[in-house]
Design a protein around this motif. Structure first.
Motif, PDB file in Angstrom:
ATOM      1  N   PRO A   1       7.849   2.852 -12.668  1.00  0.00           N
ATOM      2  CA  PRO A   1       8.002   3.339 -11.291  1.00  0.00           C
ATOM      3  C   PRO A   1       6.865   4.239 -10.821  1.00  0.00           C
ATOM      4  CG  PRO A   1      10.085   3.496 -12.466  1.00  0.00           C
ATOM      5  CD  PRO A   1       9.041   3.137 -13.487  1.00  0.00           C
ATOM      6  N   ASP A   2       6.086   4.797 -11.754  1.00  0.00           N
ATOM      7  CA  ASP A   2       5.018   5.713 -11.349  1.00  0.00           C
ATOM      8  C   ASP A   2       3.684   5.011 -11.103  1.00  0.00           C
ATOM      9  OD1 ASP A   2       4.273   5.054 -13.923  1.00  0.00           O
ATOM     10  OD2 ASP A   2       4.008   7.114 -14.614  1.00  0.00           O
ATOM     11  N   LEU A   3       3.661   3.657 -11.032  1.00  0.00           N
ATOM     12  CA  LEU A   3       2.387   2.955 -10.894  1.00  0.00           C
ATOM     13  C   LEU A   3       1.627   3.399  -9.649  1.00  0.00           C
ATOM     14  CD1 LEU A   3       0.311   0.809 -11.694  1.00  0.00           C
ATOM     15  CD2 LEU A   3       1.674  -0.863 -10.407  1.00  0.00           C
ATOM     16  N   TYR A   4       2.281   3.417  -8.497  1.00  0.00           N
ATOM     17  CA  TYR A   4       1.579   3.791  -7.272  1.00  0.00           C
ATOM     18  C   TYR A   4       1.139   5.255  -7.308  1.00  0.00           C
ATOM     19  CZ  TYR A   4       2.705  -0.633  -4.916  1.00  0.00           C
ATOM     20  OH  TYR A   4       2.777  -1.963  -4.543  1.00  0.00           O
ATOM     21  N   ALA A   5       1.945   6.108  -7.919  1.00  0.00           N
ATOM     22  CA  ALA A   5       1.537   7.506  -8.080  1.00  0.00           C
ATOM     23  C   ALA A   5       0.304   7.605  -8.983  1.00  0.00           C
ATOM     24  CB  ALA A   5       2.687   8.330  -8.658  1.00  0.00           C
ATOM     25  N   GLU A   6       0.252   6.792 -10.036  1.00  0.00           N
ATOM     26  CA  GLU A   6      -0.918   6.794 -10.918  1.00  0.00           C
ATOM     27  C   GLU A   6      -2.152   6.265 -10.189  1.00  0.00           C
ATOM     28  OE1 GLU A   6      -1.297   7.893 -14.035  1.00  0.00           O
ATOM     29  OE2 GLU A   6       0.729   8.712 -13.942  1.00  0.00           O
ATOM     30  N   ILE A   7      -1.972   5.270  -9.334  1.00  0.00           N
ATOM     31  CA  ILE A   7      -3.105   4.763  -8.547  1.00  0.00           C
ATOM     32  C   ILE A   7      -3.624   5.853  -7.607  1.00  0.00           C
ATOM     33  CG2 ILE A   7      -3.747   3.117  -6.744  1.00  0.00           C
ATOM     34  CD1 ILE A   7      -1.984   1.063  -8.146  1.00  0.00           C
ATOM     35  N   CYS A   8      -2.715   6.657  -7.060  1.00  0.00           N
ATOM     36  CA  CYS A   8      -3.155   7.795  -6.234  1.00  0.00           C
ATOM     37  C   CYS A   8      -4.042   8.728  -7.041  1.00  0.00           C
ATOM     38  CB  CYS A   8      -1.951   8.557  -5.690  1.00  0.00           C
ATOM     39  SG  CYS A   8      -1.012   7.681  -4.411  1.00  0.00           S
ATOM     40  N   GLN A   9      -3.672   8.980  -8.295  1.00  0.00           N
ATOM     41  CA  GLN A   9      -4.496   9.819  -9.172  1.00  0.00           C
ATOM     42  C   GLN A   9      -5.841   9.146  -9.429  1.00  0.00           C
ATOM     43  OE1 GLN A   9      -3.932  12.812 -10.461  1.00  0.00           O
ATOM     44  NE2 GLN A   9      -1.742  13.182 -10.441  1.00  0.00           N
ATOM     45  N   ASP A  10      -5.812   7.842  -9.720  1.00  0.00           N
ATOM     46  CA  ASP A  10      -7.047   7.114 -10.006  1.00  0.00           C
ATOM     47  C   ASP A  10      -8.032   7.217  -8.853  1.00  0.00           C
ATOM     48  OD1 ASP A  10      -5.855   6.248 -12.376  1.00  0.00           O
ATOM     49  OD2 ASP A  10      -5.284   4.291 -11.548  1.00  0.00           O
ATOM     50  N   LEU A  11      -7.522   7.086  -7.626  1.00  0.00           N
ATOM     51  CA  LEU A  11      -8.390   6.995  -6.454  1.00  0.00           C
ATOM     52  C   LEU A  11      -8.755   8.348  -5.862  1.00  0.00           C
ATOM     53  CD1 LEU A  11      -6.862   3.914  -4.573  1.00  0.00           C
ATOM     54  CD2 LEU A  11      -8.671   3.981  -6.296  1.00  0.00           C
ATOM     55  N   SER A  12      -8.255   9.415  -6.461  1.00  0.00           N
ATOM     56  CA  SER A  12      -8.564  10.746  -5.921  1.00  0.00           C
ATOM     57  C   SER A  12     -10.062  11.030  -5.949  1.00  0.00           C
ATOM     58  CB  SER A  12      -7.804  11.824  -6.702  1.00  0.00           C
ATOM     59  OG  SER A  12      -8.183  11.821  -8.078  1.00  0.00           O
ATOM     60  N   GLN A  13     -10.766  10.424  -6.895  1.00  0.00           N
ATOM     61  CA  GLN A  13     -12.217  10.642  -6.994  1.00  0.00           C
ATOM     62  C   GLN A  13     -12.974   9.982  -5.851  1.00  0.00           C
ATOM     63  OE1 GLN A  13     -13.972   7.911 -10.218  1.00  0.00           O
ATOM     64  NE2 GLN A  13     -11.785   7.842 -10.699  1.00  0.00           N
ATOM     65  N   THR A  14     -12.339   9.060  -5.123  1.00  0.00           N
ATOM     66  CA  THR A  14     -13.020   8.336  -4.039  1.00  0.00           C
ATOM     67  C   THR A  14     -12.820   8.987  -2.678  1.00  0.00           C
ATOM     68  OG1 THR A  14     -11.137   6.904  -3.497  1.00  0.00           O
ATOM     69  CG2 THR A  14     -12.573   6.205  -5.308  1.00  0.00           C
ATOM     70  N   ASP A  15     -11.925   9.975  -2.573  1.00  0.00           N
ATOM     71  CA  ASP A  15     -11.563  10.597  -1.295  1.00  0.00           C
ATOM     72  C   ASP A  15     -10.962   9.594  -0.319  1.00  0.00           C
ATOM     73  OD1 ASP A  15     -12.338  13.207  -2.000  1.00  0.00           O
ATOM     74  OD2 ASP A  15     -14.424  12.780  -1.481  1.00  0.00           O
TER      75      ASP A  15
ATOM     76  N   LEU B   1       9.604   3.960  -4.893  1.00  0.00           N
ATOM     77  CA  LEU B   1       9.778   4.861  -3.762  1.00  0.00           C
ATOM     78  C   LEU B   1      10.467   6.149  -4.194  1.00  0.00           C
ATOM     79  CD1 LEU B   1       9.715   5.575  -0.763  1.00  0.00           C
ATOM     80  CD2 LEU B   1      11.800   4.210  -0.467  1.00  0.00           C
ATOM     81  N   ALA B   2      11.496   6.029  -5.021  1.00  0.00           N
ATOM     82  CA  ALA B   2      12.213   7.218  -5.490  1.00  0.00           C
ATOM     83  C   ALA B   2      11.286   8.143  -6.273  1.00  0.00           C
ATOM     84  CB  ALA B   2      13.405   6.799  -6.351  1.00  0.00           C
ATOM     85  N   HIS B   3      10.406   7.565  -7.085  1.00  0.00           N
ATOM     86  CA  HIS B   3       9.460   8.386  -7.850  1.00  0.00           C
ATOM     87  C   HIS B   3       8.525   9.138  -6.915  1.00  0.00           C
ATOM     88  CE1 HIS B   3       6.958   9.490 -11.353  1.00  0.00           C
ATOM     89  NE2 HIS B   3       5.946   9.342 -10.499  1.00  0.00           N
ATOM     90  N   LEU B   4       7.980   8.463  -5.917  1.00  0.00           N
ATOM     91  CA  LEU B   4       7.080   9.118  -4.971  1.00  0.00           C
ATOM     92  C   LEU B   4       7.804  10.204  -4.189  1.00  0.00           C
ATOM     93  CD1 LEU B   4       5.315   5.897  -3.710  1.00  0.00           C
ATOM     94  CD2 LEU B   4       4.143   7.788  -4.835  1.00  0.00           C
ATOM     95  N   ALA B   5       9.049   9.920  -3.789  1.00  0.00           N
ATOM     96  CA  ALA B   5       9.811  10.865  -2.977  1.00  0.00           C
ATOM     97  C   ALA B   5      10.101  12.160  -3.715  1.00  0.00           C
ATOM     98  CB  ALA B   5      11.117  10.214  -2.519  1.00  0.00           C
ATOM     99  N   ALA B   6      10.121  12.123  -5.032  1.00  0.00           N
ATOM    100  CA  ALA B   6      10.397  13.331  -5.815  1.00  0.00           C
ATOM    101  C   ALA B   6       9.264  14.341  -5.756  1.00  0.00           C
ATOM    102  CB  ALA B   6      10.690  12.953  -7.261  1.00  0.00           C
ATOM    103  N   GLY B   7       8.088  13.916  -5.279  1.00  0.00           N
ATOM    104  CA  GLY B   7       6.952  14.821  -5.158  1.00  0.00           C
ATOM    105  C   GLY B   7       5.876  14.533  -6.186  1.00  0.00           C
ATOM    106  N   GLN B   8       4.607  14.654  -5.753  1.00  0.00           N
ATOM    107  CA  GLN B   8       3.478  14.325  -6.608  1.00  0.00           C
ATOM    108  C   GLN B   8       2.447  15.451  -6.591  1.00  0.00           C
ATOM    109  OE1 GLN B   8       3.835  11.422  -8.283  1.00  0.00           O
ATOM    110  NE2 GLN B   8       5.768  11.245  -7.144  1.00  0.00           N
ATOM    111  N   ASP B   9       1.695  15.553  -7.685  1.00  0.00           N
ATOM    112  CA  ASP B   9       0.592  16.512  -7.713  1.00  0.00           C
ATOM    113  C   ASP B   9      -0.490  16.130  -6.704  1.00  0.00           C
ATOM    114  OD1 ASP B   9       1.807  17.955  -9.742  1.00  0.00           O
ATOM    115  OD2 ASP B   9       0.791  16.857 -11.339  1.00  0.00           O
TER     116      ASP B   9
END
Length: 320
Positions: free
Chosen positions: A152-166, A178-186
């Motif tokens: 369930p955290d795949l999209y959250a991990e992709i957000c981390q991956d792409l943080s270097q690209t702005d 969706l539930a994982h994302l809704a819980a809040g992300q760094d």
């Protein structure tokens, strides 16, 4: 839609489909249903977003995982539609989906088949490839379901991956992801979109009024789910919260022929407007107009520019 695109749009579809739309005089159990000749279209959230942008006169780069003969058919349809895709090798055959309209009631039945299974190494390789094709300071749209085998955290991990690209990331997904994302992300994405049913599932209560939905959207922003949250309320329009304001956009009064791809068209219209440096209020209107335009077309045709331009005149923003 007017204005020059100043930022890149990359759409991501990891579980695409060959969408087949047909109809039958009546849909009844335990009978052979004689259907009309099916209309094939490339499907999957990110592909629909890219197609919507293209049909509105814009440009998006679709990153899509394809496999087998069905994947070849999807690629041919995309190329025929004028899309310049970034094809990634999926670990199995691309899935199919079927939408059948009951002509006696105008109800639509949608059957979604499963896609190929991915293992951890395949998912990691895909994530590295995605980073390599993301342009700095662009927009990345993650729309639709993740591949089978993904956590369930795949999209959250992709957000981390792409943080270097702005890159600014917009997500429209469902279920555990969706539930994982809704819980809040760094590193929360720029935007998270969901429909009313999904929002009520997360809230564990009815969201009866527009303000109820907008307040829940603000709660998700405060939780770190995303910097902006949109909840689609169907015929009652959509609401948006970004921590500073709560807005509502109406849905145009149109004859609904098919709701397939309306949410993806919303995301396409909104993202294209943002890529052209339009303010959020205008982008919100453009998204709503694109969704209404998609409802006006048959099957999986998505939004047409002429319909979009007409319904945009009926689309207004209000502050809640």
């Amino acid at each position: 839609m007017k204005g020059d695109v100043v930022r890149d749009i990359l759409t991501v579809t990891l579980n695409p489909a060959l969408d087949l739309a047909t109809s039958a005089p009546q849909v009844r159990p335990n009978e052979k249903l004689r259907c009309t000749q099916p209309d094939p279209d490339p499907g999957g959230g990110g592909l629909n977003v890219a197609r919507a942008i293209h049909q509105l006169g814009g440009t998006a780069r679709p990153f899509v995982a394809l496999g087998g003969n069905t994947g070849d058919t999807v690629q041919q349809l995309l190329e025929k539609a004028g899309l310049d895709i970034i094809a990634y090798d999926a670990p199995g055959d691309t899935r199919q989906s079927l939408a059948v309209t009951d002509l006696s009631t105008s109800e639509q039945f949608r059957f979604m088949l499963a896609g190929p299974d991915w293992n951890a190494a395949q998912l990691q390789a895909m994530r590295m490839s995605l980073v390599s094709v993301t342009q700095p300071n662009g927009f990345v749209v993650l729309s639709g379901s993740g591949p089978n085998g993904a956590a369930p955290d795949l999209y959250a991990e992709i957000c981390q991956d792409l943080s270097q690209t702005d890159a600014e990331i917009l997500i429209d997904t469902s279920g555990p992801a969706l539930a994982h994302l809704a819980a809040g992300q760094d590193r929360p994405p720029f935007m998270l979109r969901m429909d009313q049913r999904e929002a009520e599932t997360l809230a564990r209560r009815p969201l009866v009024t527009r303000k109820d939905s907008a307040d829940f959207a603000k709660y998700l922003v405060d939780q770190g789910a995303a910097r902006t949250v949109i909840v689609a309320r169907g015929r009652d329009g959509s609401v948006l919260a970004d921590g500073q304001q709560q807005l509502r956009v109406n849905a145009a009064n149109v004859e609904v022929r098919s709701r397939v791809g309306a949410g993806d068209s919303f995301l396409g219209g909104l993202t294209m407007a943002l890529a052209r440096d339009l303010p959020m209020e205008d982008a919100f209107r453009y998204g709503a107009a694109a969704a209404s335009a998609a409802c006006m077309t048959e099957g999986t045709q998505l939004c047409l520019l002429s319909d979009f331009e007409n319904v945009l005149l009926q689309t207004q923003i209000e502050t809640l």
